[in-house]
Design a protein around this motif. Structure first.
Motif, short mmCIF file in Angstrom:
data_model
loop_
_atom_site.label_atom_id
_atom_site.label_comp_id
_atom_site.label_asym_id
_atom_site.label_seq_id
_atom_site.Cartn_x
_atom_site.Cartn_y
_atom_site.Cartn_z
N MET A 1 0.89 -1.10 -0.04
CA MET A 1 -0.07 0.00 0.10
C MET A 1 0.78 1.07 0.06
N ARG A 2 0.17 2.41 -0.38
CA ARG A 2 1.00 3.72 -0.45
C ARG A 2 0.39 4.71 0.53
N PHE A 3 1.11 5.40 1.06
CA PHE A 3 0.63 6.62 1.93
C PHE A 3 -0.15 7.59 1.20
N ALA A 4 -1.42 7.98 1.66
CA ALA A 4 -2.31 8.96 0.92
C ALA A 4 -3.02 9.91 1.91
N LEU A 5 -3.36 10.95 1.70
CA LEU A 5 -3.89 11.96 2.79
C LEU A 5 -5.29 11.50 2.35
N GLY A 6 -5.99 11.81 3.62
CA GLY A 6 -7.36 11.65 3.45
C GLY A 6 -8.10 12.88 2.55
N ALA A 7 -9.32 12.64 2.28
CA ALA A 7 -10.15 13.46 1.24
C ALA A 7 -9.96 15.02 1.85
N ARG A 8 -10.34 15.16 3.05
CA ARG A 8 -10.59 16.49 3.75
C ARG A 8 -9.14 17.17 3.94
N ALA A 9 -8.01 16.38 4.16
CA ALA A 9 -6.80 16.73 4.24
C ALA A 9 -6.29 17.06 2.98
N ALA A 10 -6.49 16.49 1.79
CA ALA A 10 -5.99 16.81 0.49
C ALA A 10 -6.47 18.07 0.13
N ALA A 11 -7.90 18.13 0.43
CA ALA A 11 -8.79 19.32 0.08
C ALA A 11 -8.37 20.76 0.88
N ARG A 12 -7.88 20.45 1.93
CA ARG A 12 -7.39 21.75 2.74
C ARG A 12 -5.97 22.10 2.20
N GLY A 13 -5.40 21.43 1.62
CA GLY A 13 -4.03 21.67 1.03
C GLY A 13 -2.92 21.32 1.83
N TYR A 14 -3.02 20.19 2.64
CA TYR A 14 -1.82 19.52 3.40
C TYR A 14 -0.95 18.87 2.14
N GLY A 15 0.37 19.23 2.49
CA GLY A 15 1.21 18.27 1.71
C GLY A 15 1.67 17.11 2.36
N LEU A 16 2.46 16.21 1.62
CA LEU A 16 2.68 14.91 2.13
C LEU A 16 4.26 14.58 1.76
N VAL A 17 5.01 14.16 2.35
CA VAL A 17 6.33 13.74 2.18
C VAL A 17 6.50 12.18 2.96
N VAL A 18 6.95 11.31 1.93
CA VAL A 18 6.74 10.06 2.46
C VAL A 18 8.27 9.63 2.33
N PHE A 19 8.71 9.02 3.39
CA PHE A 19 10.02 8.32 3.63
C PHE A 19 10.22 6.75 3.69
N ASP A 20 10.92 6.10 2.77
CA ASP A 20 10.92 4.64 3.03
C ASP A 20 11.49 4.31 4.46
N GLN A 21 12.34 5.13 4.84
CA GLN A 21 13.14 5.08 6.44
C GLN A 21 13.54 6.39 6.53
N ALA A 22 13.48 6.94 7.66
CA ALA A 22 13.82 8.32 8.20
C ALA A 22 14.46 8.05 9.66
N GLY A 23 15.32 8.96 9.81
CA GLY A 23 16.03 9.15 11.18
C GLY A 23 14.89 9.69 11.99
N SER A 24 14.25 10.83 11.87
CA SER A 24 13.17 11.28 12.51
C SER A 24 12.37 12.21 11.68
N THR A 25 11.04 11.91 11.65
CA THR A 25 9.97 12.78 10.78
C THR A 25 10.04 13.97 11.43
N ASN A 26 10.07 14.35 12.58
CA ASN A 26 10.13 15.58 13.49
C ASN A 26 11.46 16.61 12.78
N ILE A 27 12.39 15.85 12.70
CA ILE A 27 13.64 16.58 12.34
C ILE A 27 13.56 16.93 10.79
N GLU A 28 12.88 16.17 9.82
CA GLU A 28 12.67 16.54 8.41
C GLU A 28 11.57 17.39 8.55
N ALA A 29 10.67 17.55 9.29
CA ALA A 29 9.67 18.74 9.01
C ALA A 29 10.21 20.05 9.77
N LEU A 30 11.02 19.99 10.84
CA LEU A 30 11.91 21.12 11.09
C LEU A 30 12.76 21.68 10.20
#
Length: 269
Positions: A1-30
């Motif tokens: 399966m693949r990550f996908a935003l819900g319909a309302r989140a997509a309609a509100r303009g949220y972006g989505l960045v997907v990692f196969d593996q990450a050290g920290s999603t918080n660090i990536e966001a900051l």
């Protein structure tokens, strides 16, 4: 399966960045905020290797669990931003209820799982930790970058935590991290809207208290070398835990490790 935003989140303009593996999603966001990202965006992975948890504890998500962080750039004071953590806990608790209910129905079962929010930023299932949340903020050009990191035990739970932990799989709920994330992104839109840059915290506080673990029960909080014991009375308008001591005094708690019930009676050892 693949990550996908819900319909309302997509309609509100949220972006989505997907990692196969990450050290920290918080660090990536900051890091994205420092580089100029201003639109709301989710950063997700099913395997996190070096996430920073509360009180300098490591936050590792083995393959199949959900490590997710949402970035919001806000025009609020840090003390107001701190209350967003309660909305984040409600969002993931609501998402867990939704996906677990659907999974139980698919399997032919009928028993609803018992989820509760634990001060300051955990979600429990049957008294065991299933979600940890870390809120971080940093001033950037154009506002305050606030990141709510939400880690959920989907297929595995750690065994070396101060609070016993559990996964959805342990509870007999077979769902994917991707399905849980879709539900979470939808739930976030709802509770972030209620929070409304802190103006709706009274409503968030009421909803949080309705789902709170340990309310009215004995509690012990270890903060540094100090231990405060009493009854968990409520949370105040800033989100501090209020503990009623044996002397009848309401003691505000801003941070600490919380232990309820029989553990509290042993002094949070």
């Amino acid at each position: 399966m693949r990550f996908a935003l819900g319909a309302r989140a997509a309609a509100r303009g949220y972006g989505l960045v997907v990692f196969d593996q990450a050290g920290s999603t918080n660090i990536e966001a900051l890091a994205a905020a420092r580089q100029g990202a201003r639109a709301p965006c989710w950063f997700v992975t099913t395997e996190q290797t070096a996430g920073p948890g509360r009180r300098q504890r490591p936050w590792v998500a083995p393959r199949g669990n959900l490590a997710s962080s949402v970035l919001e750039v806000l025009n609020v004071a840090p003390v107001v931003a701190a209350t967003l953590g309660f909305a984040a806990c409600l969002a993931i608790e609501n998402a867990l209820r939704q996906v677990s209910r659907e999974a139980v129905l698919r399997s032919g079962g009928s028993s609803a799982l018992d989820f509760a929010v634990k001060w300051p930023n955990d979600v429990l299932a049957g008294g065991r930790k299933i979600v940890g949340m870390l809120l971080e903020a940093e001033q950037v050009a154009g506002g305050l970058a606030v990141v709510a990191g939400i880690g959920t035990n989907v297929v595995a739970a750690p065994t070396d935590t101060p609070t016993p932990a559990v996964s959805l799989r342990d509870l007999g709920v077979e769902v994917s991290a991707e399905d849980l994330f879709s539900a979470l992104s939808e739930s976030w839109v709802e509770y972030f809207g209620i929070w409304n840059e802190g103006r709706g915290f009274a409503d968030i506080r009421r909803l949080w208290l309705e789902r709170a673990a340990g309310l009215g029960q004995p509690v012990a909080i270890r903060s540094g070398h100090a231990i405060i014991e009493g009854i968990f009375d409520t949370i105040d308008e800033q989100g501090c835990m209020l503990v009623r001591t044996a002397e009848g005094r309401l003691e505000p708690i801003t941070a600490g490790d919380v232990h309820f019930g029989s553990v509290a009676s042993k002094g949070a050892v």
